[in-house]
Design a protein around this motif. Structure first.
Motif, short mmCIF file in Angstrom:
data_model
loop_
_atom_site.label_atom_id
_atom_site.label_comp_id
_atom_site.label_asym_id
_atom_site.label_seq_id
_atom_site.Cartn_x
_atom_site.Cartn_y
_atom_site.Cartn_z
N LYS A 139 0.81 -1.22 0.00
CA LYS A 139 0.00 0.00 0.00
C LYS A 139 0.84 1.27 0.00
N SER A 140 1.84 1.33 0.88
CA SER A 140 2.60 2.57 1.06
C SER A 140 3.65 2.80 -0.01
N PHE A 141 3.94 1.76 -0.82
CA PHE A 141 4.95 1.88 -1.87
C PHE A 141 4.41 1.51 -3.25
N LEU A 142 3.10 1.34 -3.38
CA LEU A 142 2.45 0.98 -4.66
C LEU A 142 3.06 -0.30 -5.23
N MET A 143 3.16 -1.33 -4.39
CA MET A 143 3.83 -2.57 -4.80
C MET A 143 2.93 -3.79 -4.59
N THR A 144 1.63 -3.67 -4.87
CA THR A 144 0.71 -4.78 -4.59
C THR A 144 1.12 -6.05 -5.33
N GLY A 145 1.46 -5.95 -6.61
CA GLY A 145 1.75 -7.14 -7.40
C GLY A 145 3.10 -7.76 -7.14
N TRP A 146 3.95 -7.10 -6.39
CA TRP A 146 5.28 -7.64 -6.10
C TRP A 146 5.21 -8.72 -5.03
N ARG A 147 4.19 -8.69 -4.19
CA ARG A 147 3.95 -9.69 -3.16
C ARG A 147 5.11 -9.78 -2.17
N LEU A 148 5.25 -8.72 -1.35
CA LEU A 148 6.30 -8.72 -0.34
C LEU A 148 5.78 -8.04 0.92
N GLY A 149 5.96 -8.72 2.04
CA GLY A 149 5.57 -8.18 3.33
C GLY A 149 6.61 -8.53 4.37
N TRP A 150 6.27 -8.25 5.63
CA TRP A 150 7.18 -8.65 6.70
C TRP A 150 6.42 -8.78 8.02
N LEU A 151 7.05 -9.48 8.93
CA LEU A 151 6.55 -9.66 10.29
C LEU A 151 7.51 -9.00 11.27
N VAL A 152 6.96 -8.40 12.31
CA VAL A 152 7.73 -7.97 13.47
C VAL A 152 7.23 -8.80 14.65
N MET A 153 8.13 -9.44 15.36
CA MET A 153 7.72 -10.41 16.39
C MET A 153 8.75 -10.46 17.50
N PRO A 154 8.46 -11.16 18.58
CA PRO A 154 9.49 -11.37 19.60
C PRO A 154 10.69 -12.11 19.01
N PRO A 155 11.91 -11.76 19.38
CA PRO A 155 13.08 -12.40 18.77
C PRO A 155 13.12 -13.91 18.99
N SER A 156 12.52 -14.39 20.07
CA SER A 156 12.51 -15.84 20.32
C SER A 156 11.62 -16.59 19.34
N MET A 157 10.73 -15.88 18.67
CA MET A 157 9.81 -16.50 17.73
C MET A 157 10.39 -16.59 16.31
N THR A 158 11.33 -15.70 16.01
CA THR A 158 11.82 -15.56 14.64
C THR A 158 12.38 -16.85 14.04
N PRO A 159 13.22 -17.61 14.74
CA PRO A 159 13.73 -18.84 14.13
C PRO A 159 12.64 -19.84 13.75
N HIS A 160 11.58 -19.88 14.53
CA HIS A 160 10.49 -20.81 14.24
C HIS A 160 9.69 -20.36 13.02
N VAL A 161 9.55 -19.04 12.87
CA VAL A 161 8.91 -18.53 11.66
C VAL A 161 9.77 -18.88 10.44
N GLY A 162 11.09 -18.80 10.60
CA GLY A 162 11.98 -19.18 9.50
C GLY A 162 11.76 -20.61 9.07
N LYS A 163 11.53 -21.51 10.03
CA LYS A 163 11.25 -22.91 9.68
C LYS A 163 9.96 -23.01 8.89
N LEU A 164 8.93 -22.29 9.33
CA LEU A 164 7.65 -22.36 8.62
C LEU A 164 7.73 -21.76 7.23
N LEU A 165 8.50 -20.69 7.09
CA LEU A 165 8.65 -20.10 5.75
C LEU A 165 9.27 -21.10 4.78
N GLU A 166 10.19 -21.93 5.26
CA GLU A 166 10.77 -22.97 4.41
C GLU A 166 9.69 -23.88 3.86
N PHE A 167 8.69 -24.19 4.67
CA PHE A 167 7.66 -25.13 4.24
C PHE A 167 6.48 -24.45 3.55
#
Length: 387
Positions: A235-263
């Motif tokens: 929305k803020s960069f006019l990039m809807t079709g590029w399909r890119l986002g991000w998460l901000v989370m507790p640092p202890s959660m980040t490695p587990h999100v990395g595992k899920l992103l792999e799958f």
């Protein structure tokens, strides 16, 4: 096939759009995106990456340089955010489902504030969670409001996850900082995770915050709070079709999100991430102009709609939508299809967002040319007296 999948309803927004796509006589305002292309410098960064041969896998969590840049961007807006709290995803919707996969099991209770973009309520159901909704309600002027007491009563120690979208799609409702503090304090007490969809935070027009962005839970929370914030370049960069986002989370959660992103997706494409890096480098040259233009679009469209007989709507403080109701029409899907066929105006039906939004219509005002919005109102004004 799973019953939860068999029972999923197709997008009613798509149902209306499919009735009008390809018709040159229809003005489409049904999807949540601007009709303006991504800025040239951002596109060129993606092209340069492809020409350099960057066509291989990258880190599950995103390019280190992009995670660092996103962390810097978030820190400018909300105070210190470390790269260890960032995961780059293939769109905001990918961020949402990965966050939910990380946090909820089948049978868990999820509370969502509605009306809301239907993906946020469909995803917990897909995962087998028990969904409860707390509804916003419109006042006489068409301003949607939250009953805080009702929400806090709904979130109990049995509630695993609270899903909130602010600024809200479709109503534009936006939490105040005081309301966010109430919710955060309450969820700390119940042990409930908060999943906050803040992809519209820069599209904020109230002007009552020092950073120009809508109030964020990140302004209040500690790094290890049970809080996950979803963001997107769309929305803020006019990039809807590029399909890119991000998460901000507790640092202890980040490695587990990395595992899920792999799958899920393994990683976001490198050339898209290079474009995102350029977007962040150019943010002061790009985003403020987008926001100023969208405010002008809102301030052009809403008064014109309010001047029409039988229409109720209001200037939302955030987002990119006018949410309106036409007196005498309670079936929003039928009405939206009629407007496509008879008026040449494509709007999203309120029913797509929640039962309590039945009878309402969403008009995306993110238009490069405000004359397109004026023409849409002219067509609607011409159609109304003939009914």
């Amino acid at each position: 096939m799973r019953q939860a999948i068999l029972k999923l309803e197709e997008s009613r927004i798509r149902e209306v759009a499919n009735a009008g796509m390809g018709r040159e006589d229809v003005l489409p305002f049904w999807f949540g995106e601007s009709d303006e292309v991504t800025p040239e410098a951002i596109r060129q960064a993606g092209i340069a990456s492809l020409q350099a041969g960057e066509t291989f896998y990258s880190h599950n969590l995103g390019l280190p340089a992009l995670r660092q840049a996103v962390a810097g961007y978030m820190s400018e807006l909300h105070g210190p955010v470390e790269p260890s709290r960032i995961a780059v995803t293939s769109g905001g919707v990918n961020a949402l489902i990965v966050a939910m996969q990380t946090l909820i099991d089948a049978g868990d209770e999820v509370v969502a504030v509605t009306p809301v973009w239907p993906n946020l309520t469909a995803q917990p159901v897909i995962l087998g969670a028990r969904l409860r909704c707390v509804a916003l309600a419109p006042d006489a002027d068409g301003v949607w409001r939250l009953d805080m007491a009702q929400l806090l009563a709904a979130v109990t120690p049995q509630t695993r996850l609270l899903v909130v979208n602010s600024p809200n799609n479709p109503t534009g409702w936006t939490l105040s900082r005081a309301e966010q503090q109430q919710i955060l304090d309450h969820c700390r007490g119940t042990g409930t995770w908060i999943l906050s969809d803040e992809v519209y935070e820069r599209l904020y027009y109230a002007g009552d915050t020092s950073n120009g962005a809508a109030p964020s839970f990140l302004d209040l929370a500690e790094p290890e709070d049970r809080l996950v914030v979803v963001q997107s370049f769309s929305k803020s960069f006019l990039m809807t079709g590029w399909r890119l986002g991000w998460l901000v989370m507790p640092p202890s959660m980040t490695p587990h999100v990395g595992k899920l992103l792999e799958f899920n997706t393994s990683c976001a494409p490198v050339f898209v991430q290079r474009a995102a890096l350029a977007a962040l480098e150019l943010r002061e040259a790009v985003t403020p102009g987008i926001v100023a233009h969208l405010k002008n679009c809102r301030d052009t469209l809403v008064p014109l709609l309010q001047a029409l007989p039988g229409i109720k709507t209001s200037k939302a403080p955030g987002g990119m939508y006018a949410f309106l109701r036409i007196t005498g029409y309670d079936d929003s899907l039928h009405l939206a299809k009629r407007l496509v066929a008879e008026a040449g105006v494509g709007l999203a039906p309120g029913l797509a967002f929640a039962p309590e939004a039945e009878g309402w219509l969403r008009w995306c005002f993110a238009s490069k040319d405000v004359k397109r919005l004026e023409e849409g109102v002219r067509r609607l004004a011409h159609w109304l007296p003939r009914q």
